[in-house]
Motif scaffolding. Structure first.
Motif, PDB file in Angstrom:
ATOM      1  N   GLU A   1      -0.609 -17.082  -3.578  1.00  0.00           N
ATOM      2  CA  GLU A   1      -0.490 -16.193  -2.424  1.00  0.00           C
ATOM      3  C   GLU A   1       0.763 -15.317  -2.532  1.00  0.00           C
ATOM      4  OE1 GLU A   1      -0.627 -18.444   1.158  1.00  0.00           O
ATOM      5  OE2 GLU A   1      -2.637 -19.213   0.803  1.00  0.00           O
ATOM      6  N   ILE A   2       1.861 -15.901  -2.978  1.00  0.00           N
ATOM      7  CA  ILE A   2       3.105 -15.141  -3.128  1.00  0.00           C
ATOM      8  C   ILE A   2       2.962 -14.093  -4.222  1.00  0.00           C
ATOM      9  CG2 ILE A   2       5.537 -15.315  -3.800  1.00  0.00           C
ATOM     10  CD1 ILE A   2       5.504 -18.122  -2.450  1.00  0.00           C
ATOM     11  N   LEU A   3       2.305 -14.457  -5.327  1.00  0.00           N
ATOM     12  CA  LEU A   3       2.074 -13.490  -6.404  1.00  0.00           C
ATOM     13  C   LEU A   3       1.190 -12.345  -5.935  1.00  0.00           C
ATOM     14  CD1 LEU A   3       1.530 -15.844  -9.489  1.00  0.00           C
ATOM     15  CD2 LEU A   3       3.515 -14.393  -9.020  1.00  0.00           C
ATOM     16  N   MET A   4       0.210 -12.647  -5.087  1.00  0.00           N
ATOM     17  CA  MET A   4      -0.649 -11.599  -4.534  1.00  0.00           C
ATOM     18  C   MET A   4       0.147 -10.668  -3.620  1.00  0.00           C
ATOM     19  SD  MET A   4      -3.609 -10.229  -4.444  1.00  0.00           S
ATOM     20  CE  MET A   4      -4.665 -11.483  -5.197  1.00  0.00           C
ATOM     21  N   ASP A   5       1.055 -11.245  -2.821  1.00  0.00           N
ATOM     22  CA  ASP A   5       1.913 -10.405  -1.976  1.00  0.00           C
ATOM     23  C   ASP A   5       2.793  -9.496  -2.831  1.00  0.00           C
ATOM     24  OD1 ASP A   5       0.903 -11.448   0.343  1.00  0.00           O
ATOM     25  OD2 ASP A   5       2.495 -12.926   0.620  1.00  0.00           O
ATOM     26  N   ASP A   6       3.336 -10.048  -3.934  1.00  0.00           N
ATOM     27  CA  ASP A   6       4.164  -9.231  -4.833  1.00  0.00           C
ATOM     28  C   ASP A   6       3.358  -8.080  -5.435  1.00  0.00           C
ATOM     29  OD1 ASP A   6       6.516 -10.646  -4.490  1.00  0.00           O
ATOM     30  OD2 ASP A   6       6.070 -12.081  -6.085  1.00  0.00           O
ATOM     31  N   LYS A   7       2.113  -8.375  -5.787  1.00  0.00           N
ATOM     32  CA  LYS A   7       1.258  -7.339  -6.360  1.00  0.00           C
ATOM     33  C   LYS A   7       0.989  -6.230  -5.352  1.00  0.00           C
ATOM     34  CE  LYS A   7      -3.408  -6.577  -8.169  1.00  0.00           C
ATOM     35  NZ  LYS A   7      -4.741  -7.185  -8.424  1.00  0.00           N
ATOM     36  N   HIS A   8       0.671  -6.602  -4.120  1.00  0.00           N
ATOM     37  CA  HIS A   8       0.400  -5.609  -3.089  1.00  0.00           C
ATOM     38  C   HIS A   8       1.662  -4.827  -2.727  1.00  0.00           C
ATOM     39  CE1 HIS A   8      -3.384  -7.985  -1.622  1.00  0.00           C
ATOM     40  NE2 HIS A   8      -3.584  -7.318  -2.740  1.00  0.00           N
ATOM     41  N   LEU A   9       2.808  -5.495  -2.712  1.00  0.00           N
ATOM     42  CA  LEU A   9       4.069  -4.812  -2.451  1.00  0.00           C
ATOM     43  C   LEU A   9       4.330  -3.731  -3.500  1.00  0.00           C
ATOM     44  CD1 LEU A   9       6.422  -7.754  -1.394  1.00  0.00           C
ATOM     45  CD2 LEU A   9       5.995  -5.692  -0.069  1.00  0.00           C
ATOM     46  N   LYS A  10       4.108  -4.087  -4.752  1.00  0.00           N
ATOM     47  CA  LYS A  10       4.324  -3.143  -5.842  1.00  0.00           C
ATOM     48  C   LYS A  10       3.380  -1.949  -5.730  1.00  0.00           C
ATOM     49  CE  LYS A  10       4.493  -2.828 -10.888  1.00  0.00           C
ATOM     50  NZ  LYS A  10       4.286  -3.549 -12.170  1.00  0.00           N
ATOM     51  N   GLU A  11       2.100  -2.215  -5.406  1.00  0.00           N
ATOM     52  CA  GLU A  11       1.126  -1.136  -5.272  1.00  0.00           C
ATOM     53  C   GLU A  11       1.498  -0.186  -4.132  1.00  0.00           C
ATOM     54  OE1 GLU A  11      -2.638  -2.983  -4.730  1.00  0.00           O
ATOM     55  OE2 GLU A  11      -2.828  -3.643  -6.815  1.00  0.00           O
ATOM     56  N   CYS A  12       1.867  -0.740  -2.971  1.00  0.00           N
ATOM     57  CA  CYS A  12       2.227   0.096  -1.815  1.00  0.00           C
ATOM     58  C   CYS A  12       3.456   0.936  -2.114  1.00  0.00           C
ATOM     59  CB  CYS A  12       2.473  -0.785  -0.588  1.00  0.00           C
ATOM     60  SG  CYS A  12       0.978  -1.534   0.108  1.00  0.00           S
ATOM     61  N   GLN A  13       4.455   0.330  -2.759  1.00  0.00           N
ATOM     62  CA  GLN A  13       5.678   1.071  -3.050  1.00  0.00           C
ATOM     63  C   GLN A  13       5.426   2.176  -4.071  1.00  0.00           C
ATOM     64  OE1 GLN A  13       8.657   0.832  -1.444  1.00  0.00           O
ATOM     65  NE2 GLN A  13       9.064   2.686  -2.623  1.00  0.00           N
ATOM     66  N   GLU A  14       4.592   1.910  -5.066  1.00  0.00           N
ATOM     67  CA  GLU A  14       4.277   2.938  -6.060  1.00  0.00           C
ATOM     68  C   GLU A  14       3.552   4.114  -5.412  1.00  0.00           C
ATOM     69  OE1 GLU A  14       2.075   0.908  -9.042  1.00  0.00           O
ATOM     70  OE2 GLU A  14       3.849   0.135 -10.094  1.00  0.00           O
ATOM     71  N   LYS A  15       2.591   3.822  -4.522  1.00  0.00           N
ATOM     72  CA  LYS A  15       1.876   4.891  -3.820  1.00  0.00           C
ATOM     73  C   LYS A  15       2.835   5.694  -2.945  1.00  0.00           C
ATOM     74  CE  LYS A  15      -2.567   4.161  -4.845  1.00  0.00           C
ATOM     75  NZ  LYS A  15      -3.502   5.201  -5.329  1.00  0.00           N
ATOM     76  N   LEU A  16       3.725   4.991  -2.254  1.00  0.00           N
ATOM     77  CA  LEU A  16       4.670   5.637  -1.361  1.00  0.00           C
ATOM     78  C   LEU A  16       5.631   6.540  -2.134  1.00  0.00           C
ATOM     79  CD1 LEU A  16       5.254   5.713   1.628  1.00  0.00           C
ATOM     80  CD2 LEU A  16       6.746   3.730   1.351  1.00  0.00           C
ATOM     81  N   THR A  17       6.132   6.045  -3.242  1.00  0.00           N
ATOM     82  CA  THR A  17       7.047   6.838  -4.069  1.00  0.00           C
ATOM     83  C   THR A  17       6.340   8.065  -4.644  1.00  0.00           C
ATOM     84  OG1 THR A  17       8.252   4.813  -4.664  1.00  0.00           O
ATOM     85  CG2 THR A  17       8.612   6.748  -6.049  1.00  0.00           C
ATOM     86  N   GLU A  18       5.091   7.878  -5.036  1.00  0.00           N
ATOM     87  CA  GLU A  18       4.317   9.004  -5.590  1.00  0.00           C
ATOM     88  C   GLU A  18       4.145  10.112  -4.559  1.00  0.00           C
ATOM     89  OE1 GLU A  18      -0.184   9.852  -7.357  1.00  0.00           O
ATOM     90  OE2 GLU A  18       0.500   7.794  -7.016  1.00  0.00           O
TER      91      GLU A  18
END
Length: 383
Positions: free
Chosen positions: A220-237
């Motif tokens: 579950e924690i690894l899934m949260d890390d994955k989603h965090l990374k995806e959201c931040q990459e989209k936001l930065t883009e």
């Protein structure tokens, strides 16, 4: 002839009141399904309504705002401010009262950012939620390890550190041998605490159920890390594409880096036209001390309510700016906490307020941050 409309928004219905300068009213009730909202939109166009005001009821106003976005003057108001206006509100319908307040120009709309900024807000607030969930799961995971008498969290910097994660990974694979777990600990920690102490802390009583639950929490924690990374990459883009100059300028402020810059742009946008002064922005964010004084006695100086997301971001930035050497914020913190003996946490709030003022100037004037203590900043007149 001026024609206005008031909308009283509920979860499953929208009450409509159209009012003209002669006092003539047209009242109706609509559902909240998209076809019904389209009918409402067509009704407003038929009556040639140019001004529409609605209450900001939870999240129920969002789809209505999207469908009515082409109305010439669309306002969103806080129900609290409508209720504070004098009038007979007990014997009139809410929609009619909103329309009457709009006709008399008694209320002004709240800040609703552009569509692109609203999309960024969704990513940004999802990141806040994911971080909150991750902290909760890390706490539950450590509680489970404590139940197994594995006390490694007493000796590592945090439950999100590399050594802690490596130990959890081995435990999730069924490896509970203390010697093998000790090999996963960073050498600096072993040297600081002692290998024997770490081995004793990793000697626990682990059964099959514990291993299964540790594995589930880790996934579950690894899934949260994955989603965090995806959201931040989209936001930065989005920030690099839509607000490249503002994105770079914000990162020139001490304590503000990529994550903080994206969060600031997500909540405030890049256009400061809604905030005529820096003081207005500070007040909207809830970082201005309240003015609660009666009969010459000060009752409270606590900060006010406001946008909690930008406030949390700026408090974190204040901690970073406090540790940045040779800048205004670190010097201010030193003077207030060491020389004047002020409360350190209150000083962080003061730094956050000063940073927000700098952010207003950076976004409003389209310039990079210049520390007024630096000679080149004084020479340029950007202090």
């Amino acid at each position: 002839m001026r024609i206005v409309c008031g909308l009283d928004v509920h979860k499953d219905s929208v009450f409509v009141c159209i009012l003209n300068e002669k006092g003539e009213k047209f009242e109706a009730k609509y559902g909240v399904l998209t076809p019904e909202l389209e009918e409402l939109h067509q009704l407003l166009l038929t009556h040639e309504v140019k001004e529409v005001t609605m209450e900001s009821t939870s999240i129920y106003w969002h789809p209505i705002w999207r469908i009515l976005s082409d109305i010439e003057c669309l306002k969103l108001v806080n129900p609290y401010f409508i209720k504070q206006l004098p009038g007979r509100k007990s014997d009139v319908r809410d929609a009619a009262w909103i329309a009457e307040c709009t006709m008399k120009d008694l209320i002004r709309g709240s800040f609703v950012p552009d569509d692109i900024v609203q999309r960024m807000r969704q990513y940004n607030r999802r990141i806040f939620d994911l971080n909150k969930e991750k902290v909760y799961k890390l706490t539950k995971l450590d509680t489970l390890l404590q139940r197994c008498n594995i006390r490694i969290s007493n000796y590592v910097s945090s439950t999100d550190s590399k050594s802690y994660k490596d130990v959890v990974k081995l435990l999730s694979e069924g490896i509970a041998d203390a010697e093998k777990l000790t090999e996963a600990i960073h050498g600096r920690t072993l040297k600081r605490v002692g290998k024997e102490v770490i081995a004793a802390a990793l000697t626990g009583v682990v059964n099959e159920v514990d291993i299964d639950l540790i594995r589930q929490y880790r996934e579950e924690i690894l899934m949260d890390d994955k989603h965090l990374k995806e959201c931040q990459e989209k936001l930065t883009e989005i920030c690099r594409k839509e607000f490249p100059k503002e994105f770079e300028n914000l990162q020139t402020i001490p304590g503000v880096k990529e994550r903080s810059a994206t969060s600031i742009l997500s909540e405030l946008g890049a256009d400061m036209k809604m905030f005529l002064t820096a003081s207005a922005l500070v007040s909207w964010c809830g970082l201005k001390p309240r003015n609660e004084e009666s009969a010459g006695k000060i009752k409270s100086r606590k900060i006010t309510h406001g946008n909690k997301y930008i406030r949390k971001t700026l408090i974190e930035c204040a901690w970073g700016a406090n540790r940045t050497q040779n800048c205004f914020y670190s010097n201010f913190s030193y003077i207030q906490t060491v020389v004047r003996r002020k409360n350190a946490m209150k000083v962080k709030v003061a730094i956050a307020r000063k940073m927000l003022v700098a952010i207003w100037h950076v976004l409003n004037e389209g310039v990079a941050y210049h520390d007024y203590k630096k000679p080149e900043a004084i020479a340029d007149g950007n202090s």
